[in-house]
Write an enzyme that holds these catalytic residues in place. Sequence first.
Site, short mmCIF file in Angstrom:
data_model
loop_
_atom_site.label_atom_id
_atom_site.label_comp_id
_atom_site.label_asym_id
_atom_site.label_seq_id
_atom_site.Cartn_x
_atom_site.Cartn_y
_atom_site.Cartn_z
N GLN A 1 -13.23 -7.24 -7.62
CA GLN A 1 -12.75 -6.53 -6.44
C GLN A 1 -12.05 -5.25 -6.89
O GLN A 1 -11.34 -5.24 -7.89
CB GLN A 1 -11.75 -7.42 -5.70
CG GLN A 1 -11.09 -6.77 -4.52
CD GLN A 1 -10.16 -7.74 -3.77
OE1 GLN A 1 -8.96 -7.58 -3.85
NE2 GLN A 1 -10.71 -8.70 -3.07
N ASP B 1 -10.11 -14.25 -2.31
CA ASP B 1 -9.43 -12.98 -2.03
C ASP B 1 -7.92 -13.15 -2.04
O ASP B 1 -7.17 -12.19 -1.91
CB ASP B 1 -9.90 -12.44 -0.67
CG ASP B 1 -9.49 -10.99 -0.45
OD1 ASP B 1 -9.34 -10.26 -1.44
OD2 ASP B 1 -9.32 -10.59 0.71
N SER C 1 -7.82 -4.47 -0.18
CA SER C 1 -9.05 -4.59 -0.96
C SER C 1 -10.12 -3.69 -0.35
O SER C 1 -10.27 -3.60 0.87
CB SER C 1 -9.51 -6.05 -1.02
OG SER C 1 -9.23 -6.72 0.18
C1 LIG Z 1 -5.67 -9.77 0.33
C2 LIG Z 1 -6.13 -8.37 0.44
C3 LIG Z 1 -6.66 -8.18 1.80
O1 LIG Z 1 -7.03 -9.09 2.45
S1 LIG Z 1 -6.74 -6.60 2.34
C4 LIG Z 1 -7.69 -6.78 3.77
C5 LIG Z 1 -9.11 -6.41 3.56
N1 LIG Z 1 -9.26 -5.03 3.31
C6 LIG Z 1 -9.02 -4.10 4.29
O2 LIG Z 1 -8.59 -4.39 5.38
C7 LIG Z 1 -9.34 -2.69 3.96
C8 LIG Z 1 -10.16 -2.09 5.06
N2 LIG Z 1 -10.39 -0.71 4.82
C9 LIG Z 1 -9.55 0.23 5.26
O3 LIG Z 1 -8.55 -0.04 5.93
C10 LIG Z 1 -9.91 1.61 4.91
O4 LIG Z 1 -11.17 1.66 4.36
C11 LIG Z 1 -8.90 2.20 3.93
C12 LIG Z 1 -8.86 1.44 2.63
C13 LIG Z 1 -7.50 2.20 4.52
C14 LIG Z 1 -9.38 3.60 3.71
O5 LIG Z 1 -8.36 4.37 3.24
P1 LIG Z 1 -8.06 5.83 3.86
O6 LIG Z 1 -9.31 6.59 3.92
O7 LIG Z 1 -6.95 6.36 3.06
O8 LIG Z 1 -7.62 5.39 5.32
P2 LIG Z 1 -6.78 6.20 6.37
O9 LIG Z 1 -7.09 7.64 6.31
O10 LIG Z 1 -6.97 5.47 7.65
O11 LIG Z 1 -5.27 5.96 5.86
C15 LIG Z 1 -4.66 4.73 5.81
C16 LIG Z 1 -3.20 4.97 5.45
O12 LIG Z 1 -3.13 5.53 4.14
C17 LIG Z 1 -2.49 6.80 4.21
N3 LIG Z 1 -3.15 7.68 3.27
C18 LIG Z 1 -4.42 8.13 3.34
N4 LIG Z 1 -4.68 8.88 2.28
C19 LIG Z 1 -3.54 8.92 1.54
C20 LIG Z 1 -3.17 9.53 0.33
N5 LIG Z 1 -4.05 10.27 -0.35
N6 LIG Z 1 -1.93 9.35 -0.16
C21 LIG Z 1 -1.04 8.59 0.50
N7 LIG Z 1 -1.33 7.95 1.68
C22 LIG Z 1 -2.56 8.15 2.18
C23 LIG Z 1 -2.67 7.27 5.63
O13 LIG Z 1 -1.70 8.16 6.01
C24 LIG Z 1 -2.54 5.94 6.38
O14 LIG Z 1 -1.18 5.55 6.45
P3 LIG Z 1 -0.51 5.10 7.84
O15 LIG Z 1 -1.18 3.81 8.20
O16 LIG Z 1 -0.83 6.17 8.82
O17 LIG Z 1 0.94 4.94 7.53
#
Ligand SMILES: CCC(=O)SCCNC(=O)CCNC(=O)[C@H](O)C(C)(C)COP(=O)(O)OP(=O)(O)OC[C@H]1O[C@@H](n2cnc3c(N)ncnc32)[C@H](O)[C@@H]1OP(=O)(O)O
Length: 356
Positions: free
Chosen positions: A341, A270, A291
């Site tokens: 991914q 990852d 991710s």
């Molecule tokens: C190396 C890569 C990694 O290791 S990444 C780590 C592993 N993966 C993760 O931690 C992901 C876990 N999953 C999640 O956090 C959620 O499923 C995610 C992906 C965030 C789902 O997204 P979403 O439904 O948008 O979440 P949320 O409503 O809590 O919003 C998170 C931030 O994004 C923003 N957001 C939301 N929708 C939009 C949009 N359409 N356009 C622009 N921004 C958007 C929200 O406002 C929120 O931002 P903020 O955190 O409040 O600043």
Amino acid sequence: MAEKEEDPNHSVSGLMNNCNTAGGPVSPKSPEDETSESPVPDTGLTPNAEQKRNGSGTDLKSVLVTSVLNLEKLDVDLYRGTHHWVPRTQRLFGGQIVGQALVAAAKSVGDNFYAHSLHCYFVRAGDPKVPVLYQVERTRDGRSFTVRSVKAIQHGQPILICQASFHMQQESPLQHQFTMPTVPPPEDLLTVEELIHLYLSKPDLAENAKQGLNKLLANEVPIEIKPVNPPQFYRRGATEPKKLFWVRARGYIGEGNMKLHCCVAAYVSDFALLGTVLLPYPNYRAKFSASLDHAMWFHSTFRTDEWMLYECVSPWAGGSRGLVQGRLWRRDGVLAASCSQEGVVRVKPATEPSKL
Ligand SMILES: CCC(=O)SCCNC(=O)CCNC(=O)[C@H](O)C(C)(C)COP(=O)(O)OP(=O)(O)OC[C@H]1O[C@@H](n2cnc3c(N)ncnc32)[C@H](O)[C@@H]1OP(=O)(O)O
């Protein structure tokens, strides 16, 4: 919590983001600590023999084995995992959660069953302030294949759902694989730390950039990386969405425990993968990326404490999402593992040029 700008995927600083030891007994051990006779803690997956790592002149055990993937058993099929390295974004590193979930799953399968694939969704950001619980469901035990479902839980809610499938080794005349890309050997390349020292030696480097780089050097990501093409790796100009780097776990793990090496590979896989999406777009930077899912397939035996070539490509991006695919190659050209991914990548125009 949202992942903002600097993340493990997108920059040199992302390679060595803040080491945060919240959530458990996670301080990296000193070489002195490691010279004692104490055995590797029982992960249930650890190798028996302690040997010096070939050529490196060190017998420091990998913190991935002693800490990150060393889950505490709480009950039948219930484990607790703690954190070693937490990205500066202060959301748990996805590879850690996947690796730990695979450890938990592997503990309930027979010795002669090996992970061949896993499929995960990251449904919530992981909180670095508390440990993660791993709840294993024994979905099916078959003669050749065995399936486990694992839920990673924090604050009573799932942060990851994972299904892992294990296969008993079976021979077949059907055997093929792609050819490994031709690249310089790791011995001819610099580590990320060495590259940072090079940047630091530039006389015209701005003071804030120096400070940032020095902070990065103080961090301890439990894997070592040697980019094959550093400028491409650090995304200075537009390049095709493809990157190559040599990677291995820091410290000694040893051979003979494929279950453990698969878990380490899941952790490693990852790392820096999603950043491949941004390579063609130097005029944009990520304001939020994470991710969403991770799938992995294990093909052959390998050692994650030896250099492996990680080939990352992004065949598609659109709609604030990007798809990335990775191939982990043994240095002898054998394809060890593949992964895929999809990530959410929301960008903004890059207003400031990179300091590096
Ligand atoms: C190396 C890569 C990694 O290791 S990444 C780590 C592993 N993966 C993760 O931690 C992901 C876990 N999953 C999640 O956090 C959620 O499923 C995610 C992906 C965030 C789902 O997204 P979403 O439904 O948008 O979440 P949320 O409503 O809590 O919003 C998170 C931030 O994004 C923003 N957001 C939301 N929708 C939009 C949009 N359409 N356009 C622009 N921004 C958007 C929200 O406002 C929120 O931002 P903020 O955190 O409040 O600043």
